[in-house]
Design a protein around this motif. Structure first.
Motif, PDB file in Angstrom:
ATOM      1  N   GLN A 167       0.841  -1.194   0.000  1.00 52.14           N
ATOM      2  CA  GLN A 167       0.000   0.000   0.000  1.00 52.14           C
ATOM      3  C   GLN A 167       0.876   1.244   0.000  1.00 52.14           C
ATOM      4  N   ARG A 168       0.619   2.155  -0.943  1.00 55.56           N
ATOM      5  CA  ARG A 168       1.302   3.438  -1.010  1.00 55.56           C
ATOM      6  C   ARG A 168       0.265   4.537  -1.173  1.00 55.56           C
ATOM      7  N   SER A 169       0.518   5.692  -0.595  1.00 47.77           N
ATOM      8  CA  SER A 169      -0.456   6.776  -0.683  1.00 47.77           C
ATOM      9  C   SER A 169      -0.324   7.579  -1.959  1.00 47.77           C
ATOM     10  N   ASN A 170       0.861   7.559  -2.590  1.00 49.05           N
ATOM     11  CA  ASN A 170       1.078   8.490  -3.709  1.00 49.05           C
ATOM     12  C   ASN A 170       1.753   7.869  -4.923  1.00 49.05           C
ATOM     13  N   VAL A 171       1.835   6.556  -5.002  1.00 56.14           N
ATOM     14  CA  VAL A 171       2.522   5.948  -6.140  1.00 56.14           C
ATOM     15  C   VAL A 171       1.955   4.559  -6.395  1.00 56.14           C
ATOM     16  N   SER A 172       1.948   4.140  -7.652  1.00 59.28           N
ATOM     17  CA  SER A 172       1.563   2.778  -7.995  1.00 59.28           C
ATOM     18  C   SER A 172       2.492   2.278  -9.091  1.00 59.28           C
ATOM     19  N   GLY A 173       2.519   0.959  -9.270  1.00 54.17           N
ATOM     20  CA  GLY A 173       3.402   0.358 -10.262  1.00 54.17           C
ATOM     21  C   GLY A 173       4.449  -0.515  -9.614  1.00 54.17           C
ATOM     22  N   LEU A 174       5.583  -0.628 -10.262  1.00 51.99           N
ATOM     23  CA  LEU A 174       6.647  -1.506  -9.771  1.00 51.99           C
ATOM     24  C   LEU A 174       7.325  -0.900  -8.546  1.00 51.99           C
ATOM     25  N   ASP A 175       7.376  -1.667  -7.463  1.00 50.10           N
ATOM     26  CA  ASP A 175       8.150  -1.281  -6.285  1.00 50.10           C
ATOM     27  C   ASP A 175       9.571  -1.823  -6.413  1.00 50.10           C
ATOM     28  N   HIS A 176       9.700  -3.150  -6.500  1.00 52.89           N
ATOM     29  CA  HIS A 176      11.010  -3.762  -6.740  1.00 52.89           C
ATOM     30  C   HIS A 176      10.800  -5.150  -7.330  1.00 52.89           C
ATOM     31  N   PHE A 177      11.879  -5.717  -7.818  1.00 56.14           N
ATOM     32  CA  PHE A 177      11.840  -7.087  -8.312  1.00 56.14           C
ATOM     33  C   PHE A 177      13.067  -7.818  -7.802  1.00 56.14           C
ATOM     34  N   SER A 178      13.002  -9.137  -7.823  1.00 54.39           N
ATOM     35  CA  SER A 178      14.022  -9.939  -7.163  1.00 54.39           C
ATOM     36  C   SER A 178      14.546 -11.050  -8.060  1.00 54.39           C
ATOM     37  N   PHE A 179      15.857 -11.252  -7.981  1.00 58.33           N
ATOM     38  CA  PHE A 179      16.516 -12.418  -8.545  1.00 58.33           C
ATOM     39  C   PHE A 179      16.861 -13.384  -7.422  1.00 58.33           C
ATOM     40  N   ASP A 180      16.815 -14.660  -7.727  1.00 60.48           N
ATOM     41  CA  ASP A 180      17.202 -15.708  -6.785  1.00 60.48           C
ATOM     42  C   ASP A 180      18.672 -16.016  -6.944  1.00 60.48           C
ATOM     43  N   ILE A 181      19.391 -16.146  -5.827  1.00 58.65           N
ATOM     44  CA  ILE A 181      20.760 -16.650  -5.839  1.00 58.65           C
ATOM     45  C   ILE A 181      20.832 -17.838  -4.891  1.00 58.65           C
ATOM     46  N   ALA A 182      21.988 -18.496  -4.838  1.00 61.96           N
ATOM     47  CA  ALA A 182      22.052 -19.815  -4.214  1.00 61.96           C
ATOM     48  C   ALA A 182      21.975 -19.793  -2.689  1.00 61.96           C
ATOM     49  N   ASP A 183      22.867 -19.013  -2.037  1.00 60.86           N
ATOM     50  CA  ASP A 183      23.009 -19.181  -0.597  1.00 60.86           C
ATOM     51  C   ASP A 183      23.800 -18.019  -0.010  1.00 60.86           C
ATOM     52  N   TRP A 184      24.088 -18.123   1.293  1.00 65.51           N
ATOM     53  CA  TRP A 184      24.808 -17.072   2.016  1.00 65.51           C
ATOM     54  C   TRP A 184      26.190 -16.814   1.421  1.00 65.51           C
ATOM     55  N   GLU A 185      26.888 -17.835   1.010  1.00 62.38           N
ATOM     56  CA  GLU A 185      28.206 -17.642   0.409  1.00 62.38           C
ATOM     57  C   GLU A 185      28.120 -16.762  -0.826  1.00 62.38           C
ATOM     58  N   GLN A 186      27.049 -16.916  -1.596  1.00 63.97           N
ATOM     59  CA  GLN A 186      26.865 -16.089  -2.783  1.00 63.97           C
ATOM     60  C   GLN A 186      26.659 -14.618  -2.427  1.00 63.97           C
ATOM     61  N   PRO A 211      21.137   1.798 -12.654  1.00 61.95           N
ATOM     62  CA  PRO A 211      21.414   3.204 -12.974  1.00 61.95           C
ATOM     63  C   PRO A 211      20.183   4.056 -13.244  1.00 61.95           C
ATOM     64  N   HIS A 212      19.054   3.456 -13.564  1.00 59.90           N
ATOM     65  CA  HIS A 212      17.840   4.229 -13.820  1.00 59.90           C
ATOM     66  C   HIS A 212      16.892   4.211 -12.634  1.00 59.90           C
ATOM     67  N   GLY A 213      17.347   3.706 -11.498  1.00 60.52           N
ATOM     68  CA  GLY A 213      16.568   3.788 -10.270  1.00 60.52           C
ATOM     69  C   GLY A 213      15.684   2.616  -9.966  1.00 60.52           C
ATOM     70  N   TYR A 214      15.635   1.608 -10.823  1.00 54.76           N
ATOM     71  CA  TYR A 214      14.841   0.419 -10.511  1.00 54.76           C
ATOM     72  C   TYR A 214      15.469  -0.309  -9.322  1.00 54.76           C
ATOM     73  N   LEU A 215      14.627  -0.666  -8.359  1.00 45.58           N
ATOM     74  CA  LEU A 215      15.092  -1.313  -7.134  1.00 45.58           C
ATOM     75  C   LEU A 215      15.146  -2.822  -7.342  1.00 45.58           C
ATOM     76  N   ILE A 216      16.326  -3.401  -7.097  1.00 48.13           N
ATOM     77  CA  ILE A 216      16.581  -4.827  -7.327  1.00 48.13           C
ATOM     78  C   ILE A 216      16.875  -5.508  -5.992  1.00 48.13           C
ATOM     79  N   GLU A 217      16.337  -6.677  -5.806  1.00 44.94           N
ATOM     80  CA  GLU A 217      16.641  -7.507  -4.642  1.00 44.94           C
ATOM     81  C   GLU A 217      17.329  -8.781  -5.111  1.00 44.94           C
ATOM     82  N   LEU A 218      18.319  -9.224  -4.350  1.00 42.41           N
ATOM     83  CA  LEU A 218      18.845 -10.572  -4.486  1.00 42.41           C
ATOM     84  C   LEU A 218      18.379 -11.361  -3.269  1.00 42.41           C
ATOM     85  N   SER A 219      17.854 -12.545  -3.505  1.00 42.20           N
ATOM     86  CA  SER A 219      17.191 -13.316  -2.461  1.00 42.20           C
ATOM     87  C   SER A 219      17.687 -14.751  -2.478  1.00 42.20           C
ATOM     88  N   ALA A 220      17.738 -15.369  -1.311  1.00 43.28           N
ATOM     89  CA  ALA A 220      18.132 -16.778  -1.212  1.00 43.28           C
ATOM     90  C   ALA A 220      17.396 -17.431  -0.049  1.00 43.28           C
TER      91      ALA A 220
END
Length: 281
Positions: free
Chosen positions: A181-200, A235-244
Motif C-alpha cells: 500500500q502506497r499513498s502516492n505511487v503505484s506500479g513496480l516497487d522492486h523485483f528480485s533475482f534468486d541466488i544460491a546461498d549465504w556464500e553467494q 542506474p535508472h533507479g529500478y530497485l533490485i533484490e537478491l534473495s536466497a
C-alpha cells in the motif's frame, strides 16, 4: 489450483544501451535478442529471457508469468471470464510464446503464457539463478490483492497487520508477488533475482562494490518468506533484490494458513538494516 512462475519483467528506459550495459556487466546477464532497435531481451545465454528493455519513459512496461499444467491457461481464461475481466490473446514478437494479456485494476500489463525454455537458469558464476518475484505498489492494495487472489488464483502466504503489505505465491516458493500500500505511487516497487546461498551474498556484495553500486539494504533476513536479502538500484533507479533460501510451501499435500505479521521493521528484517517496505515514493 493456479500454478505459475515468474518468467520475465519488461522495463522502459530512455537509454537502452546504458541499462543494457549494467545488466550485462554488473548482473551477468547476456543479450539474447534485439527487436526493431527498440527492444533488447536479456537472459542466461540460452532459454527464455528474464529482463526486457524497451525504449520509453522510465517505468514498468509489463511482467509475465509462465502458467503450469496442460490446462492452466484455459482455466485462467475461465476465471477471467467469470469475473468479467477483459483479456487479449497476443503474439509478442521474437522468441516469445503466445500469451494472454490482462490489465490489472491498477492498469499494470500482465502476460500469462505457457511453457518456456529454462535450461539457462542456475549456471555458475556471478549471475542470478533466475528471476524470482516482483512487488507492486498500489494506492488501493485491497482491490489489487482481491484481483490476484480471487480472480487469478494466487494464494496468500503472509501479510502485515492492516492492508499495508501482503505476499502471495503461485508455486512452491513463499511469494512470487507482493503488494504494498502506497499513498502516492503505484506500479513496480522492486523485483528480485534468486541466488544460491549465504556464500553467494558475500561474493555479490564484493562484486557490486567493485562496480560502485552501493547495497542499500542488507544483508538481512525477512520474516515473511524467511529469505536472505540485499537490495540496490540499477542506474535508472529500478530497485533490485537478491534473495536466497526462501521458504517453500507444499499446497498439494498440506493446508497453510496465512500469517499476520506485526507492521514493524523487525517483521521485514529479522536482522540487518531494514528495507522500509512501508515507505511512500
Amino acid at each position: 489450483m493456479f500454478k505459475a512462475t515468474m518468467s520475465h519483467l519488461s522495463l522502459r528506459t530512455p537509454d537502452i544501451a546504458a541499462l543494457e550495459g549494467f545488466y550485462v556487466d554488473s548482473m551477468g546477464l547476456a543479450v539474447q535478442e534485439r527487436i526493431d532497435g527498440n527492444c533488447v531481451r536479456l537472459g542466461w545465454g540460452r532459454g527464455h529471457h528474464a529482463i526486457e528493455l524497451v525504449h520509453g519513459d522510465t517505468g514498468m512496461d509489463h511482467f509475465a508469468f509462465e502458467v503450469h499444467g496442460d490446462n492452466g491457461l484455459q482455466d485462467l481464461c475461465r476465471r477471467l471470464d467469470r469475473a468479467q475481466v477483459p483479456f487479449l490473446e497476443v503474439s509478442p514478437p521474437g522468441n516469445h510464446p503466445k500469451a494472454l494479456q490482462v490489465l490489472d485494476p491498477d492498469g499494470n500489463r500482465v502476460l500469462f503464457h505457457g511453457r518456456v525454455d529454462r535450461s539457462g537458469e542456475g549456471a555458475v558464476g556471478i549471475r542470478p539463478d533466475r528471476i524470482q518475484h516482483l512487488v507492486l505498489s498500489s494506492r488501493n492494495s485491497a482491490r489489487l490483492r482481491a484481483f490476484y487472489l480471487d480472480v487469478v488464483g494466487f494464494r496468500l502466504s503472509d501479510r502485515l497487520e492492516g492492508d499495508g503489505f501482503c505476499w502471495a505465491r503461485s508455486d512452491h516458493y513463499h511469494h512470487s508477488l507482493g503488494i504494498a500500500q502506497r499513498s502516492n505511487v503505484s506500479g513496480l516497487d522492486h523485483f528480485s533475482f534468486d541466488i544460491a546461498d549465504w556464500e553467494q551474498f558475500k561474493r555479490w556484495c564484493d562484486h557490486l562494490a567493485r562496480r560502485a553500486c552501493p547495497v542499500l539494504w542488507g544483508p538481512g533476513r525477512h520474516g515473511p518468506g524467511n529469505n536472505l536479502s540485499i537490495m540496490f538500484r540499477d542506474p535508472h533507479g529500478y530497485l533490485i533484490e537478491l534473495s536466497a533460501e526462501m521458504e517453500l510451501y507444499w499446497d498439494d499435500i498440506t493446508v497453510q494458513q496465512p500469517r499476520i505479521w506485526e507492521a514493524s521493521t523487525r517483521s521485514t528484517s529479522l536482522w540487518g538494516v531494514s528495507p522500509d517496505l512501508g515507505r511512500d515514493g
